[in-house]
Design a protein around this motif. Structure first.
Motif, PDB file in Angstrom:
ATOM      1  N   THR A  32      10.327  -9.332  -1.231  1.00 24.23           N
ATOM      2  CA  THR A  32       9.190  -8.943  -0.385  1.00 24.23           C
ATOM      3  C   THR A  32       7.864  -9.418  -0.966  1.00 24.23           C
ATOM      4  O   THR A  32       6.885  -9.585  -0.236  1.00 24.23           O
ATOM      5  N   ARG A  37       2.632 -12.748  -0.878  1.00 19.20           N
ATOM      6  CA  ARG A  37       2.063 -13.990  -1.409  1.00 19.20           C
ATOM      7  C   ARG A  37       1.723 -14.955  -0.269  1.00 19.20           C
ATOM      8  O   ARG A  37       0.673 -15.592  -0.275  1.00 19.20           O
ATOM      9  N   SER A  97      -1.991  -9.649  -4.965  1.00 13.18           N
ATOM     10  CA  SER A  97      -2.195  -8.289  -5.458  1.00 13.18           C
ATOM     11  C   SER A  97      -3.352  -7.635  -4.683  1.00 13.18           C
ATOM     12  O   SER A  97      -3.281  -6.461  -4.321  1.00 13.18           O
ATOM     13  N   SER A 100      -2.366  -7.103  -0.801  1.00 13.80           N
ATOM     14  CA  SER A 100      -1.314  -6.097  -0.594  1.00 13.80           C
ATOM     15  C   SER A 100      -1.860  -4.673  -0.674  1.00 13.80           C
ATOM     16  O   SER A 100      -1.138  -3.721  -0.416  1.00 13.80           O
ATOM     17  N   ARG A 106       0.141  -4.105   4.870  1.00 10.73           N
ATOM     18  CA  ARG A 106       1.371  -3.387   4.520  1.00 10.73           C
ATOM     19  C   ARG A 106       2.140  -2.964   5.765  1.00 10.73           C
ATOM     20  O   ARG A 106       3.357  -3.077   5.824  1.00 10.73           O
ATOM     21  N   ARG A 127       7.729  -3.322  -4.588  1.00 14.19           N
ATOM     22  CA  ARG A 127       7.047  -2.244  -5.305  1.00 14.19           C
ATOM     23  C   ARG A 127       7.279  -0.887  -4.639  1.00 14.19           C
ATOM     24  O   ARG A 127       7.201   0.144  -5.280  1.00 14.19           O
ATOM     25  N   ASP A 128       7.515  -0.933  -3.311  1.00  9.62           N
ATOM     26  CA  ASP A 128       7.562   0.305  -2.512  1.00  9.62           C
ATOM     27  C   ASP A 128       8.835   0.373  -1.673  1.00  9.62           C
ATOM     28  O   ASP A 128       8.863   1.032  -0.647  1.00  9.62           O
ATOM     29  N   ARG A 177      -2.586  -6.820 -13.030  1.00  5.62           N
ATOM     30  CA  ARG A 177      -1.768  -6.660 -11.817  1.00  5.62           C
ATOM     31  C   ARG A 177      -1.035  -5.325 -11.834  1.00  5.62           C
ATOM     32  O   ARG A 177      -0.923  -4.657 -10.822  1.00  5.62           O
ATOM     33  N   ASP A 181      -1.490  -2.745  -8.872  1.00  3.07           N
ATOM     34  CA  ASP A 181      -0.309  -2.378  -8.074  1.00  3.07           C
ATOM     35  C   ASP A 181      -0.007  -0.877  -8.161  1.00  3.07           C
ATOM     36  O   ASP A 181       0.486  -0.286  -7.207  1.00  3.07           O
ATOM     37  N   ARG A 184      -3.359   1.444  -6.417  1.00  2.00           N
ATOM     38  CA  ARG A 184      -3.882   1.333  -5.055  1.00  2.00           C
ATOM     39  C   ARG A 184      -3.525   2.606  -4.274  1.00  2.00           C
ATOM     40  O   ARG A 184      -2.550   3.308  -4.594  1.00  2.00           O
TER      41      ARG A 184
HETATM   42  O1   DC Z   1       6.728  -9.403  -6.826  1.00  2.00           O
HETATM   43  P1   DC Z   1       5.538 -10.375  -6.752  1.00  2.00           P
HETATM   44  O2   DC Z   1       4.830 -10.546  -8.048  1.00  2.00           O
HETATM   45  O3   DC Z   1       5.938 -11.678  -6.154  1.00  2.00           O
HETATM   46  O4   DC Z   1       4.502  -9.688  -5.732  1.00  2.00           O
HETATM   47  C1   DC Z   1       3.260 -10.262  -5.408  1.00  2.00           C
HETATM   48  C2   DC Z   1       2.258  -9.153  -5.112  1.00  2.00           C
HETATM   49  O5   DC Z   1       2.642  -8.474  -3.909  1.00  2.00           O
HETATM   50  C3   DC Z   1       2.164  -8.081  -6.192  1.00  2.00           C
HETATM   51  O6   DC Z   1       0.866  -8.082  -6.777  1.00  2.00           O
HETATM   52  C4   DC Z   1       2.357  -6.772  -5.505  1.00  2.00           C
HETATM   53  C5   DC Z   1       2.553  -7.070  -4.065  1.00  2.00           C
HETATM   54  N1   DC Z   1       3.753  -6.448  -3.525  1.00  2.00           N
HETATM   55  C6   DC Z   1       3.622  -5.227  -2.922  1.00  2.00           C
HETATM   56  O7   DC Z   1       2.528  -4.671  -2.903  1.00  2.00           O
HETATM   57  N2   DC Z   1       4.694  -4.628  -2.347  1.00  2.00           N
HETATM   58  C7   DC Z   1       5.889  -5.214  -2.375  1.00  2.00           C
HETATM   59  N3   DC Z   1       6.924  -4.609  -1.780  1.00  2.00           N
HETATM   60  C8   DC Z   1       6.055  -6.467  -3.013  1.00  2.00           C
HETATM   61  C9   DC Z   1       4.964  -7.056  -3.601  1.00  2.00           C
END
Ligand code: DC
Length: 217
Positions: A32, A37, A97, A100, A106, A127-128, A177, A181, A184
């Motif tokens: 995700t 990105r 970052s 998002s 989102r 992340r979520d 980051r 992350d 937020r």
């Molecule tokens: O996993 P990554 O580093 O490729 O993710 C890029 C950015 O996207 C990271 O700063 C956090 C965000 N992200 C998010 O907020 N929720 C997700 N489910 C996946 C990534």
């Protein structure tokens, strides 16, 4: 449907682990992070400030983003172009970052992610995922490693590609980051209560994969 959620900070090895698991279990892997990105890349290309909710909202509501699979590998298509490589650069990481953190982004991404999980057996990393996207996932994991270990892994990865990088700079970026992350307001990086916690600082990718498989089976 078999839906597996893996969350964790950047550089924890989620994507590598999820890729191997998806192969072993013969299911899809949705990274995700690639979607956030791609959103950031599209905004940057349009000269849109990734923190300006009003402008990003207009852009993201009609975003032309598609996720496809070629030989089992995820291909991220933005405006009809394969951006899978371009979204990996450092500028995009920082912008992703930022973008998002916006609720309009989102909402759109979560809707697309849930649709993938509704139609496919899949493993999703982000992340979520365990907390927001798939609260009823069949299995949840929270994968982390110390910031130093994650910076070392990134340092090795980039130097092996022939890039000159500064370790302290990488560590600083990872800490920044992590802070963004997990601080937020919407859907911050957080372990779901029912997720298995894995610290991979002293573990190989194979050890992590074996552990996850043992829980799933
Ligand atoms: O996993 P990554 O580093 O490729 O993710 C890029 C950015 O996207 C990271 O700063 C956090 C965000 N992200 C998010 O907020 N929720 C997700 N489910 C996946 C990534």
């Amino acid at each position: 449907m078999l839906n597996i959620a893996i969350d964790g900070p950047s550089g924890s090895g989620k994507s590598t682990v999820a890729d191997l698991l998806a192969k072993q279990l013969d299911i899809l892997h949705l990274d995700t992070g690639a979607m956030y990105r791609a959103c950031a890349l599209g905004a940057v290309k349009r000269n849109i400030d990734c923190l300006c909710e009003e402008k990003v909202k207009d852009y993201v509501k009609d975003i032309d983003l598609q996720i496809k699979y070629e030989n089992g590998r995820q291909v991220t298509i933005l405006d009809g172009v394969d951006v899978s490589k371009e979204i990996r650069n450092n500028e995009v990481s920082l912008m992703a970052s930022n973008i998002s953190s916006l609720s309009c982004v989102r909402e759109k991404m979560v809707e697309m992610q849930r649709e993938v999980a509704r139609l496919n057996d899949c493993i999703m990393d982000g992340r979520d995922i365990g907390t927001v996207v798939l609260p009823n996932a069949s299995h949840k994991f929270f994968l982390t490693a110390s910031a130093e270990v994650r910076a070392e892994r990134r340092f090795k990865e980039l130097t092996e590609k022939g890039q000159t990088v500064d370790f302290e700079e990488l560590l600083k970026e990872i800490n920044l980051r992590d802070y963004n992350d997990s601080h937020r307001k919407i859907a911050p990086l957080k372990q779901a209560e029912d997720a298995h916690f894995i610290d991979s600082s002293d573990k190989s990718v194979e050890e992590v994969v074996d552990f996850i498989i043992s829980i799933i089976k």
